[in-house]
Design an enzyme around this catalytic site. Structure first.
Site, PDB file in Angstrom:
ATOM      1  CG  ASN A   9      -1.735   1.229   1.384  1.00  0.00           C
ATOM      2  OD1 ASN A   9      -1.784   2.052   0.475  1.00  0.00           O
ATOM      3  ND2 ASN A   9      -2.400   1.370   2.516  1.00  0.00           N
ATOM      4  CD1 TRP A  10       3.419   0.997  -2.872  1.00  0.00           C
ATOM      5  CD2 TRP A  10       3.427   2.136  -4.797  1.00  0.00           C
ATOM      6  NE1 TRP A  10       4.081   0.242  -3.802  1.00  0.00           N
ATOM      7  CE2 TRP A  10       4.106   0.920  -4.991  1.00  0.00           C
ATOM      8  CE3 TRP A  10       3.300   3.020  -5.870  1.00  0.00           C
ATOM      9  CZ2 TRP A  10       4.664   0.563  -6.220  1.00  0.00           C
ATOM     10  CZ3 TRP A  10       3.856   2.677  -7.091  1.00  0.00           C
ATOM     11  CH2 TRP A  10       4.536   1.455  -7.265  1.00  0.00           C
ATOM     12  CE  LYS A  11      -0.031   3.094   4.742  1.00  0.00           C
ATOM     13  NZ  LYS A  11       0.182   3.128   6.177  1.00  0.00           N
ATOM     14  CG  HIS A  94      -5.549   1.811   5.398  1.00  0.00           C
ATOM     15  ND1 HIS A  94      -5.097   2.743   6.302  1.00  0.00           N
ATOM     16  CD2 HIS A  94      -4.537   0.935   5.199  1.00  0.00           C
ATOM     17  CE1 HIS A  94      -3.843   2.434   6.631  1.00  0.00           C
ATOM     18  NE2 HIS A  94      -3.478   1.344   5.976  1.00  0.00           N
ATOM     19  CD  GLU A  96      -2.648   5.359   6.830  1.00  0.00           C
ATOM     20  OE1 GLU A  96      -2.660   5.395   5.589  1.00  0.00           O
ATOM     21  OE2 GLU A  96      -1.722   4.820   7.478  1.00  0.00           O
ATOM     22  CD  GLU A 166      -3.134  -2.519   7.321  1.00  0.00           C
ATOM     23  OE1 GLU A 166      -2.012  -2.705   6.838  1.00  0.00           O
ATOM     24  OE2 GLU A 166      -3.830  -1.514   7.055  1.00  0.00           O
ATOM     25  N   GLY A 172       3.037   2.208  10.701  1.00  0.00           N
ATOM     26  CA  GLY A 172       3.969   3.312  10.525  1.00  0.00           C
ATOM     27  C   GLY A 172       4.706   3.698  11.795  1.00  0.00           C
ATOM     28  CB  SER A 212       5.837  -1.910  11.771  1.00  0.00           C
ATOM     29  OG  SER A 212       5.403  -0.585  12.044  1.00  0.00           O
ATOM     30  N   GLY A 233       3.149  -1.172   4.189  1.00  0.00           N
ATOM     31  CA  GLY A 233       3.185   0.255   3.903  1.00  0.00           C
ATOM     32  C   GLY A 233       4.602   0.686   3.557  1.00  0.00           C
ATOM     33  N   GLY A 234       5.287   1.271   4.526  1.00  0.00           N
ATOM     34  CA  GLY A 234       6.609   1.865   4.303  1.00  0.00           C
ATOM     35  C   GLY A 234       7.580   0.973   3.544  1.00  0.00           C
TER      36      GLY A 234
HETATM   37  P1  13P Z   1       3.429   0.270   7.575  1.00  0.00           P
HETATM   38  O1  13P Z   1       3.931  -1.017   6.962  1.00  0.00           O
HETATM   39  O2  13P Z   1       4.151   1.478   7.084  1.00  0.00           O
HETATM   40  O3  13P Z   1       3.356   0.168   9.062  1.00  0.00           O
HETATM   41  O4  13P Z   1       1.909   0.459   7.064  1.00  0.00           O
HETATM   42  C1  13P Z   1       1.034  -0.603   7.135  1.00  0.00           C
HETATM   43  C2  13P Z   1      -0.200  -0.239   6.406  1.00  0.00           C
HETATM   44  O5  13P Z   1      -0.930   0.656   6.787  1.00  0.00           O
HETATM   45  C3  13P Z   1      -0.512  -0.959   5.160  1.00  0.00           C
HETATM   46  O6  13P Z   1      -1.794  -0.678   4.712  1.00  0.00           O
END
Ligand code: 13P
Length: 249
Positions: A9-11, A94, A96, A166, A172, A212, A233-234
């Site tokens: 997920n590149w956000k 998600h 967020e 999640e 993050g 993470s 994510g990251g």
């Molecule tokens: P991180 O891997 O950066 O913690 O993010 C996880 C995430 O929100 C994937 O959708």
């Protein structure tokens, strides 16, 4: 069938040239794997990303969509629009989106229905906040998120759903749920499904962990019996790290 899946997920990261560069790197890193590999670029770059992944086994998926078919919803994107550019899977729910854009269980139920009605696959995200876990309420919270958004569906609909647990406190933050915490919650989720829909639906459900995940911890998390992959994510923003996670299976 229960599949192993790793989705990036590149956000809100990567403009067009960065998207193309990352996909070029991903294609160079790609190795044969049993896992399905997906990446979710930002909406404006989905079309180009769909072209760029050609020749690989990487699927381009969306980070969000609206529940309406079309109409006066300024700034929104429909299932048909996604499908018209070759995107057939969408991430919904998600944390967020829930936190910053006020997406509720009720709205998510409508989004899930809209995606499934168009034959799309849904990666449905949910997870407790730190305060919930500190209070020992994580199972209650997760159960209500899943039930409110999904349990109006017929059993057959779950063939097109992937669940992604999640925990918000692990997203993050660098703080990962321990492999045992992930396994315990995934087993609970599978049992919750089995109690309502039976063991066939539960056993066939892919349940991903997100929060993470990195090359250093992926193997241990993925080794747990009820963890079928990850939503990253990251670490999905670097091709080498992302494929190190994919190859952790
Ligand atoms: P991180 O891997 O950066 O913690 O993010 C996880 C995430 O929100 C994937 O959708």
């Amino acid at each position: 069938m229960r599949k192993q899946i790793v989705a990036g997920n590149w956000k809100m990261n990567n403009d067009l040239s960065q998207t193309e560069a990352l996909i070029t790197d991903l294609k160079a890193q790609e190795k044969t794997t049993n896992a399905e590999v997906m990446v979710a670029p930002t909406a404006v770059n989905l079309s180009q990303a769909c072209n760029s992944v050609k020749g690989s086994n990487i699927e381009v998926i969306a980070q969000n969509m609206h529940f309406a078919e079309n109409g006066a919803y300024t700034g929104e994107i429909s299932a048909d629009m996604l499908k018209s550019i070759g995107v057939n899977t969408v991430i919904l729910g998600h944390s967020e989106r829930r936190e910053y854009f006020n997406e509720t269980d009720e709205m998510l139920a409508k989004k899930v229905d809209a995606a499934l009605a168009k034959g799309m696959r849904v990666i449905f995200c949910f997870g407790e906040e730190l305060a919930d876990r500190k209070a020992g309420n994580e199972e209650t919270v997760v159960e209500s998120q899943i039930k409110n958004a999904l349990f109006h569906l017929e059993a057959a609909a779950f063939q097109n759903i992937v669940l992604a647990y999640e925990p918000v406190w692990a997203i993050g933050t660098g703080e990962t749920a321990s492999p045992e915490q992930a396994q315990d919650m995934h087993a609970f989720i599978r049992k919750t499904l089995a109690d309502t829909y039976g063991t066939e639906v539960a056993d066939n459900m892919s349940i991903l962990y997100g929060g993470s995940v990195k090359p250093a911890n992926a193997e241990e998390i993925f080794s747990k019996p009820d963890v079928d992959g990850g939503l990253i994510g990251g670490a999905s923003l670097k091709a080498e790290d992302f494929f190190a996670i994919v190859n952790a299976f």
